[in-house]
Design an enzyme around this catalytic site. Structure first.
Site, mmCIF file in Angstrom:
data_model
loop_
_atom_site.group_PDB
_atom_site.id
_atom_site.type_symbol
_atom_site.label_atom_id
_atom_site.label_comp_id
_atom_site.label_asym_id
_atom_site.label_seq_id
_atom_site.Cartn_x
_atom_site.Cartn_y
_atom_site.Cartn_z
ATOM 1 N N TYR A 80 73.124 45.396 54.466
ATOM 2 C CA TYR A 80 71.748 46.563 53.850
ATOM 3 C C TYR A 80 71.379 47.494 53.712
ATOM 4 C CZ TYR A 80 66.892 45.999 56.826
ATOM 5 O OH TYR A 80 65.689 46.268 56.451
ATOM 6 N N PHE A 132 47.453 41.983 32.782
ATOM 7 C CA PHE A 132 48.189 40.956 32.929
ATOM 8 C C PHE A 132 47.505 40.304 34.132
ATOM 9 C CE2 PHE A 132 51.646 38.611 35.177
ATOM 10 C CZ PHE A 132 51.747 37.648 34.195
ATOM 11 N N THR A 133 47.802 38.839 34.567
ATOM 12 C CA THR A 133 46.608 38.670 35.826
ATOM 13 C C THR A 133 47.469 39.091 37.241
ATOM 14 O OG1 THR A 133 48.944 36.614 36.165
ATOM 15 C CG2 THR A 133 46.704 36.271 34.288
ATOM 16 N N ASP A 223 53.950 49.257 32.818
ATOM 17 C CA ASP A 223 54.615 48.126 33.075
ATOM 18 C C ASP A 223 56.036 48.001 32.012
ATOM 19 O OD1 ASP A 223 55.080 45.239 33.369
ATOM 20 O OD2 ASP A 223 53.226 44.844 33.275
ATOM 21 N N LYS A 266 62.894 40.091 33.808
ATOM 22 C CA LYS A 266 62.700 39.332 32.060
ATOM 23 C C LYS A 266 63.517 40.673 31.905
ATOM 24 C CE LYS A 266 57.772 38.561 32.277
ATOM 25 N NZ LYS A 266 57.485 37.046 31.890
ATOM 26 N N ARG A 389 47.509 29.980 28.475
ATOM 27 C CA ARG A 389 46.783 31.745 28.496
ATOM 28 C C ARG A 389 45.789 31.536 27.937
ATOM 29 N NH1 ARG A 389 51.125 34.315 32.736
ATOM 30 N NH2 ARG A 389 48.743 33.054 32.424
ATOM 31 N N PHE A 455 44.894 28.958 37.916
ATOM 32 C CA PHE A 455 45.219 28.255 37.002
ATOM 33 C C PHE A 455 46.907 28.101 37.671
ATOM 34 C CE2 PHE A 455 48.483 31.998 36.147
ATOM 35 C CZ PHE A 455 48.106 33.111 37.487
#
Ligand code: F0G
Length: 482
Positions: A80, A132-133, A223, A266, A389, A455
């Site tokens: 942990y 970005f969303t 980002d 990613k 998109r 969406f």
């Protein structure tokens, strides 16, 4: 581009890896695909993966891992607090970005949550090359405003601009003059700009933005979720960097920013995320949120196995033979569609191939969601699952009116190291068939429209009965073929 040229003069990508684990796929007959998409409310997010042949929804958390990643996962130190696995990841990130502090988070949007909580106050603004969303949702939920400053080329579907993710620097200067630097929560530079087709920015542009930010005291946040593709494009498209080592490009980029966050679903071919910085005070202030929302500071919601995979994946991100796989396959996919007259976003970017639904379905009004309709129609025609998109991915304005998207894209993401060239050829063939029959496809309308991130869960239905007509035409042209 690929380091290999061919005797025949043809160009095609070449994998610098081999496949040693496979997963069997199912291609359902079109009648069953129709049942599946109806059950999913014509929303590809709601399809069951068992009904999907080639899953091109996203590259998030579905990139193939390497043998070295899998091996490292077995050596994970489960604790942990204070696990050796966390220490290894932390040391790797320090080395990778040239930073000192790391806050782990369970994925990219969790990092955005922490950043937004720290920086965004009601009435502040976040300038960005493009939103970005999930980022936008975190910022606006806290009363902030998002202002996009991408250069005009970024929203032109067909272009020969090699850095469509670049910021219009003069527009940034004007915005600072109009709104005052003190009202900026931060500036966000998204690498491999997702919503405009995985398009990169140049190191020179990042330098120009950084100069203004630092002159004006505006924190610059990168980002880095789609950094790998952006690195490849800087290396291959920006003459200054042609001879640079990939790592030197990362260090030069990181050095221009105050904070970097990433989705490791990613970046690093793993699952997880986090925030890195060299600013000790900032680190200490943001740290308070990690145990509250993510988990203890030495795992932040990630499993130790994931952390080991990211540590190795970051090394692979510095290997040109690894990070060229995405862009080269995507370029092939885009070029093959382009050759057949299918409207696509050019130049090819990272993340995936992007089809221009505005032109593909130029008879469908944006209020009937052409990119959503195209995503459903491509699934029907091929079993390939892409992602809308466009206008559907936008939030309605506060007064309830529709926010019409700049672009209507169908994204066909290519998870790294997953699909073969023949699978891409199959997708091209079926999309070409659909393009030849595009007049059949109509729009979509809401059955259930959620207020937030509609969406993801929204359910729709075709306007008219085009889905049955499409199935009939498929049978007429293909007989009993799948
Ligand atoms: N930033 C960018 C540029 C992204 O593309 C994503 C995710 C996130 C942040 C959020 O990261 O998913 O780990 O929470 N993009 C995925 C996609 C969802 O399919 O494009 P996350």
């Amino acid at each position: 581009m690929s380091k290999v040229t061919y005797f025949s003069g043809e160009t095609f990508p070449l994998e610098m890896h081999k496949v040693r684990i496979i997963q069997k796929l199912t291609l359902l007959p079109i009648e069953e695909r129709l049942r599946a998409i109806e059950e999913a409310g014509y929303n590809t997010f709601l399809l069951q993966n068992k009904d999907v042949f080639l899953d091109m929804l996203t590259d998030s958390g579905v990139n193939a891992m390497s043998d070295r990643q899998q091996a490292a996962m077995l050596t994970a130190d489960d604790a942990y607090a204070g696990s050796a696995t966390f220490a290894r990841l932390h040391a790797k990130l320090n080395d990778f970005f040239g930073t000192r502090y790391f806050l782990p988070a369970h994925q990219g949007r969790a990092a955005e949550h922490i950043l937004a909580k720290h920086f965004v106050k009601p009435g502040t603004l976040v300038a960005t090359n493009y939103h970005f969303t999930t980022t936008k949702q975190h910022i606006t939920a806290l009363g902030g405003e998002v202002v996009e400053l991408v250069d005009h080329a970024g929203v032109e579907v067909v272009s020969d601009n090699r850095f469509k993710g670049n910021v219009d620097v003069a527009a940034f200067e004007r915005l600072v003059a109009e709104r005052g630097a003190a009202n900026f929560a931060f500036f966000r530079m998204e690498a491999g700009t997702n919503l405009i087709g995985g398009q990169p920015y140049s190191l020179a542009n990042l330098r120009a933005v950084s100069e203004i930010c630092h002159r004006e005291g505006i924190p610059l946040v990168m980002d880095a979720s789609l950094l790998a593709d952006n690195l490849y494009f800087i290396k291959t498209r920006e003459p200054e960097c042609a001879d640079w080592d990939i790592h030197d490009i990362v260090l030069a980029m990181a050095n221009l920013c105050d904070v970097i966050y990433f989705s490791a679903r990613k970046l690093g071919f793993g699952r997880g995320g986090g925030i890195v910085t060299n600013d000790q005070a900032l680190y200490e202030q943001m740290r308070a949120w990690v145990p509250m929302y993510e988990g203890f500071l030495t795992y932040g919601g990630m499993s130790v196995r994931e952390m080991e995979a990211i540590t190795v994946g970051l090394d692979e991100t510095l290997d040109e033979d690894m990070i060229n796989q995405g862009p080269l396959f995507i370029a092939h996919f885009v070029t093959e569609m382009d050759k057949r007259g299918i409207p696509v976003v050019t130049p090819p970017g990272g993340l995936g191939a992007h089809v221009d639904a505005m032109r593909f379905l130029d008879h469908v009004d944006q209020r009937q969601y052409p990119s959503g309709a195209l995503a459903a129609a491509v699934y029907l025609a091929s079993g390939v699952r892409g992602m809308e998109r466009g206008t559907l991915s936008e939030q309605r304005e506060p007064d309830g009116s529709e926010r019409i998207s700049d672009m209507e894209l169908l994204r066909l993401a290519l998870p790294r190291r997953v699909f073969t060239l023949s699978q891409i050829q199959y997708a091209v063939d079926r999309i070409f068939w659909l393009y030849s029959n595009r007049q059949i496809v109509g729009g979509l309308k809401w059955v259930e429209e959620p207020e937030i991130l509609r969406f993801f869960y929204g359910r729709l239905t075709p306007v008219g009965d085009w889905q049955h007509e499409l199935v009939a035409k498929f049978r007429e042209d293909f007989g009993d073929s799948l």
